[in-house]
Design a protein around this motif. Sequence first.
Motif, short mmCIF file in Angstrom:
data_model
loop_
_atom_site.label_atom_id
_atom_site.label_comp_id
_atom_site.label_asym_id
_atom_site.label_seq_id
_atom_site.Cartn_x
_atom_site.Cartn_y
_atom_site.Cartn_z
N HIS A 1 2.05 10.35 3.07
CA HIS A 1 2.69 10.37 1.76
C HIS A 1 1.65 10.13 0.65
O HIS A 1 0.72 9.35 0.84
N HIS B 1 1.65 8.38 -1.89
CA HIS B 1 1.51 6.98 -2.31
C HIS B 1 0.53 6.24 -1.38
O HIS B 1 -0.28 5.44 -1.83
N ASP B 2 0.60 6.54 -0.09
CA ASP B 2 -0.35 5.94 0.86
C ASP B 2 -1.75 6.50 0.60
O ASP B 2 -2.75 5.78 0.65
N THR C 1 -3.40 4.73 -2.31
CA THR C 1 -3.90 3.38 -1.98
C THR C 1 -5.21 3.47 -1.20
O THR C 1 -6.16 2.73 -1.48
N GLY D 1 2.32 10.88 -7.39
CA GLY D 1 3.68 10.78 -7.91
C GLY D 1 4.18 12.14 -8.35
O GLY D 1 3.68 13.17 -7.89
N PRO E 1 8.30 15.58 -2.75
CA PRO E 1 8.73 14.45 -3.58
C PRO E 1 7.65 14.05 -4.58
O PRO E 1 7.93 13.50 -5.64
N ALA E 2 6.41 14.33 -4.22
CA ALA E 2 5.27 13.89 -5.05
C ALA E 2 4.02 14.61 -4.54
O ALA E 2 4.05 15.21 -3.48
N PHE F 1 -4.36 7.22 9.76
CA PHE F 1 -2.97 7.54 10.09
C PHE F 1 -2.83 8.29 11.42
O PHE F 1 -1.72 8.63 11.80
#
Lengths: 153, 406
Positions: free
Chosen positions: B343, B345-346, B349, B361, B375-376, B405
């Motif tokens: 994702h 967002h991961d 980070t 995002g 979604p992003a 991952f």
Amino acid sequence: MSLNDLYQETILDHGRKPRNRRKLDSFTHEAQGHNPLCGDEIHLRLNVKDGVIVDVAFEGCGCAISTASASLMTMELKGRKVEEAEALFEKFQLHLRNEKVADELGEVECLVGVAAFPERIKCAILPWHAFRAAMAGDQLRVISTEGDNAGKD
Amino acid sequence: MSTFAESVRAQFPILDQQVHGKPLVYLDNAATTHRPLVVRQAMDNFYAETNSNVHRGVHCLSQRATEQFEASRDTVAKFINARESAEIIWTKGCTEAINLVAATWGRANLQAGDQVLCSNLEHHANLVPWQMIAAEKGAKVVPIPISDDCEILLDELEKLLQTPTKIVCVKHVCNATGTVNPIEEITRLAHLHGAKVMVDGAQALAHVPVDVQSSMVDFYAMSAHKVYGPMGMGALYGRREHLEAMPPYQGGGDMIRTVSFEGTTFNEIPNKFEAGTPYVPGAIGFAAALDWLNSMDMAGMWFEEAELLDYATQMLEDLPGFRIIGKAKKKTAILSFVHESIHPHDMGTILDRAGVAVRTGHHCCMPLMKRMGVPATSRASLAVYNTNQDIKVLIDGLKEAVALFQ
């Protein structure tokens, strides 16, 4: 804190293969959680009988942290009394705010590394907010991590 | 290191820092660029030597402030080839510039049943203000479809224009995908059918030539902080005849000619739209940023940016599991991507811990994300100071994410 503290093997495992991610047809409570900053969405449903969470499942997509958190939460909630679950949420929040509490957190324990990544706390807590919203109302409730803000470009 | 990045790097001491123990690699320029020293000095000089309110002052400092303020307006006008400085309205940003048009031109011109067209690429800033005024007026906002490569479909636009349309709202450069839209052609089509054109130019000024006369656009919104200038500053270009016909925006000082309880008359453009004390050092900083760009070979600078984008695109395409969102034939400075199982967002980070600043995002483009079925995305956006080395660090960070991952 390194990335490995955040992305522990258990979290990666639950992120990849979330437990209880399915549609719960028979349920008494439900809510939708939304983190508009990253697009995470969770639809949580619970079947509560005589104050006990008989079954709980979620649908939706999100980052590894929110997905793993939802998965771990459902494992931890199943079979618990509602007030126990709510107390666990309180403890979890204290942990994430780096306020150590004596009690163990069970399955959720592996998520406390998120405390060192403040920008990711909302991801970890989203499923729990959905849980609280579901218990608070009988209707379908939508909660957001950002209030009415929709984030910046 | 590329020639330009090497020559300008000293102007950006902020880049020489470590985050999480790693050298900072700043690839979030579409959110905001950094400001060169000359811009900060120009703004500081204003407060240090000139600070005084503009317009109507008879004292020396006030006159000097007014001169600098109006000279800044000239700089912006020349940079986008406006016919005259009076066609430049200061705003607090690109968003306010678009809201100004929606709230004034929109309120005066939109009627029940009217059609407003916004491309499916639009930033919320060039969509939501139109939804708001449309709701008030009973008008409807209709999307202009885009291709899978994130290009506006001109034949679809032409079809939509068969229905009477008041205004077509498009961005010049897409903040989420880097698509450079053919605003000349879009404007030609819109005008052929009697519609006006509102262009969101936030991402354009730093990366492509802007000429409001040759493109014939009606309104062009600008943001200073995305072109090496200060935050909280922007400008609206509007054709004189439109600005003169439009009602004022906010009421207050400076925007009036005479005020009485019997009736108030309004100032000439541009002052009619500039109530209250403006952000004078912002205007001066904005102009200083454009002067700084003017002092360089911009064509050469953009050529190097394009080469860097090609390099980054190639490197990313060679990485298994990644997919680029936005493959327009004409694009600039922005690389948006997703991974099959990680994702954004991961990803953000993990890159942050590697010292790499990217944005993750929906990039204020939720309808675009929906259209692309994601979604992003993660977005790396380039500026003049970025180098091949920055891209290498980005790619290494992505490989690290994949390894983590696995």
